[in-house]
Enzyme design. Structure first.
Site, PDB file in Angstrom:
ATOM      1  CB  CYS A  29      -0.965   0.068   1.306  1.00 26.06           C
ATOM      2  SG  CYS A  29      -1.816   1.612   1.488  1.00 26.06           S
ATOM      3  CB  CYS A  32       0.129   1.970   4.045  1.00 25.90           C
ATOM      4  SG  CYS A  32      -1.404   1.382   3.884  1.00 25.90           S
TER       5      CYS A  32
END
Length: 105
Positions: A29, A32
């Site tokens: 991600c 993230c």
């Protein structure tokens, strides 16, 4: 920040008295990974008031799904083990996370 997963999520988050923020993240991600330094900085700023934890969904998908986390990044707030708020999405930024934290401090 405390690393949580299937072995200690119950103890560290669900049984904790007070506020806990869980950063649900994954290595694949990108957003993230971009947010992680900001989240660490927020944990240093507010760590004396709320408990900061992070859960890598790799190996912990059932925990994430059990908490209603279907997308990343996700920041979930708990109070006395009860889910209070869930922030998620590619547009999530550090200011939104800090604004949510300020509701609990």
């Amino acid at each position: 920040m405390i690393e949580v997963g299937k072995d200690n999520f119950e103890q560290e988050v669900k049984q904790h008295q007070g506020i806990v923020m869980v950063d649900f993240w994954g290595e694949s991600c990108g957003r993230c990974m971009e947010l992680m330094p900001d989240v660490v900085a927020l944990s240093e700023k507010y760590g004396d008031k709320i408990k900061f934890t992070k859960l890598n969904i790799a190996g912990n998908r059932r925990v994430a799904m059990g908490q209603g986390v279907m997308g990343l990044p996700s920041m979930v707030f708990y109070k006395d083990g009860e889910k209070q708020a869930h922030l998620s999405g590619e547009e999530l930024d550090a200011q939104q996370i800090e604004d949510a934290i300020k509701q609990y401090v």
